[in-house]
Design a protein around this motif. Structure first.
Motif, PDB file in Angstrom:
ATOM      1  N   VAL A   1       0.835  -1.201   0.000  1.00  0.00           N
ATOM      2  CA  VAL A   1       0.000   0.000   0.000  1.00  0.00           C
ATOM      3  C   VAL A   1       0.873   1.255   0.000  1.00  0.00           C
ATOM      4  O   VAL A   1       0.591   2.222  -0.716  1.00  0.00           O
ATOM      5  CB  VAL A   1      -0.973  -0.009   1.203  1.00  0.00           C
ATOM      6  CG1 VAL A   1      -1.718   1.306   1.319  1.00  0.00           C
ATOM      7  CG2 VAL A   1      -1.964  -1.156   1.074  1.00  0.00           C
TER       8      VAL A   1
ATOM      9  N   GLU B   1      -6.035  16.300  -1.385  1.00  0.00           N
ATOM     10  CA  GLU B   1      -5.749  14.873  -1.562  1.00  0.00           C
ATOM     11  C   GLU B   1      -4.309  14.551  -1.179  1.00  0.00           C
ATOM     12  O   GLU B   1      -4.036  13.521  -0.565  1.00  0.00           O
ATOM     13  CB  GLU B   1      -5.997  14.450  -3.014  1.00  0.00           C
ATOM     14  CG  GLU B   1      -7.454  14.435  -3.402  1.00  0.00           C
ATOM     15  CD  GLU B   1      -7.656  14.232  -4.890  1.00  0.00           C
ATOM     16  OE1 GLU B   1      -8.620  13.513  -5.244  1.00  0.00           O
ATOM     17  OE2 GLU B   1      -6.861  14.759  -5.692  1.00  0.00           O
TER      18      GLU B   1
ATOM     19  N   LYS C   1       0.724   4.088  -2.857  1.00  0.00           N
ATOM     20  CA  LYS C   1       0.451   5.495  -2.542  1.00  0.00           C
ATOM     21  C   LYS C   1       1.579   6.396  -3.047  1.00  0.00           C
ATOM     22  O   LYS C   1       1.322   7.480  -3.564  1.00  0.00           O
ATOM     23  CB  LYS C   1       0.275   5.696  -1.031  1.00  0.00           C
ATOM     24  CG  LYS C   1      -0.903   4.974  -0.436  1.00  0.00           C
ATOM     25  CD  LYS C   1      -2.172   5.671  -0.751  1.00  0.00           C
ATOM     26  CE  LYS C   1      -3.335   4.955  -0.085  1.00  0.00           C
ATOM     27  NZ  LYS C   1      -4.608   5.562  -0.392  1.00  0.00           N
ATOM     28  N   SER C   2       2.814   5.938  -2.897  1.00  0.00           N
ATOM     29  CA  SER C   2       3.957   6.723  -3.380  1.00  0.00           C
ATOM     30  C   SER C   2       3.893   6.895  -4.894  1.00  0.00           C
ATOM     31  O   SER C   2       4.132   7.992  -5.412  1.00  0.00           O
ATOM     32  CB  SER C   2       5.274   6.039  -3.008  1.00  0.00           C
ATOM     33  OG  SER C   2       5.422   5.997  -1.622  1.00  0.00           O
TER      34      SER C   2
ATOM     35  N   MET D   1      -3.255  11.964   1.685  1.00  0.00           N
ATOM     36  CA  MET D   1      -2.398  10.819   1.361  1.00  0.00           C
ATOM     37  C   MET D   1      -1.125  10.836   2.200  1.00  0.00           C
ATOM     38  O   MET D   1      -0.656   9.800   2.652  1.00  0.00           O
ATOM     39  CB  MET D   1      -2.020  10.830  -0.118  1.00  0.00           C
ATOM     40  CG  MET D   1      -3.047  10.255  -1.024  1.00  0.00           C
ATOM     41  SD  MET D   1      -2.342  10.202  -2.687  1.00  0.00           S
ATOM     42  CE  MET D   1      -3.053   8.698  -3.242  1.00  0.00           C
TER      43      MET D   1
ATOM     44  N   ILE E   1       1.229   6.786  -6.757  1.00  0.00           N
ATOM     45  CA  ILE E   1       0.105   7.679  -7.069  1.00  0.00           C
ATOM     46  C   ILE E   1       0.539   9.127  -6.910  1.00  0.00           C
ATOM     47  O   ILE E   1       0.253   9.976  -7.765  1.00  0.00           O
ATOM     48  CB  ILE E   1      -1.113   7.361  -6.180  1.00  0.00           C
ATOM     49  CG1 ILE E   1      -1.734   6.032  -6.592  1.00  0.00           C
ATOM     50  CG2 ILE E   1      -2.148   8.483  -6.265  1.00  0.00           C
ATOM     51  CD1 ILE E   1      -2.796   5.517  -5.641  1.00  0.00           C
TER      52      ILE E   1
ATOM     53  N   GLU F   1      -1.915   9.675   5.640  1.00  0.00           N
ATOM     54  CA  GLU F   1      -2.162   8.226   5.613  1.00  0.00           C
ATOM     55  C   GLU F   1      -0.843   7.462   5.471  1.00  0.00           C
ATOM     56  O   GLU F   1      -0.630   6.448   6.128  1.00  0.00           O
ATOM     57  CB  GLU F   1      -3.090   7.872   4.452  1.00  0.00           C
ATOM     58  CG  GLU F   1      -3.441   6.404   4.414  1.00  0.00           C
ATOM     59  CD  GLU F   1      -4.405   6.044   3.301  1.00  0.00           C
ATOM     60  OE1 GLU F   1      -4.654   4.834   3.132  1.00  0.00           O
ATOM     61  OE2 GLU F   1      -4.896   6.939   2.593  1.00  0.00           O
ATOM     62  N   MET F   2       0.057   7.969   4.655  1.00  0.00           N
ATOM     63  CA  MET F   2       1.356   7.322   4.484  1.00  0.00           C
ATOM     64  C   MET F   2       2.175   7.385   5.775  1.00  0.00           C
ATOM     65  O   MET F   2       2.881   6.441   6.110  1.00  0.00           O
ATOM     66  CB  MET F   2       2.119   7.953   3.323  1.00  0.00           C
ATOM     67  CG  MET F   2       1.526   7.590   1.977  1.00  0.00           C
ATOM     68  SD  MET F   2       2.326   8.416   0.597  1.00  0.00           S
ATOM     69  CE  MET F   2       3.896   7.561   0.577  1.00  0.00           C
TER      70      MET F   2
END
Length: 77
Positions: free
Chosen positions: A30, A47, A34-35, A51, A37, A54-55
């Motif tokens: 994940v 966003e 994410k990275s 993110m 994205i 969340e990371m």
């Protein structure tokens, strides 16, 4: 009898280690996603902030799993 108890304990540790490894792999997957994205797409600032937070949580979780794995491997030895 103690041999059976040790075998059961080893089996339980092995199961715990494999569960933590599975969780580590998922968190790593994940994080990588994410990275990618963030690097490849244009996201809004909101966003991006979401993110990033969340990371950060995922990285903390990854560190927790690494510490737990180290502890379990020490117990196994």
């Amino acid at each position: 009898m103690p041999k059976l108890a040790k075998k059961g304990k080893d089996s339980a540790l092995t199961m715990k280690i494999s569960a933590v490894e599975r969780k580590q792999k998922e968190v790593n997957r994940v994080l990588k996603l994410k990275s990618e994205i963030l690097l490849k797409s244009e996201v809004s600032y909101l966003e991006y902030i979401e993110m990033r937070s969340e990371m950060e949580r995922l990285k903390a979780l990854k560190d927790t799993f690494e510490r737990r794995m180290h502890k379990l491997k020490q117990q196994a030895n």
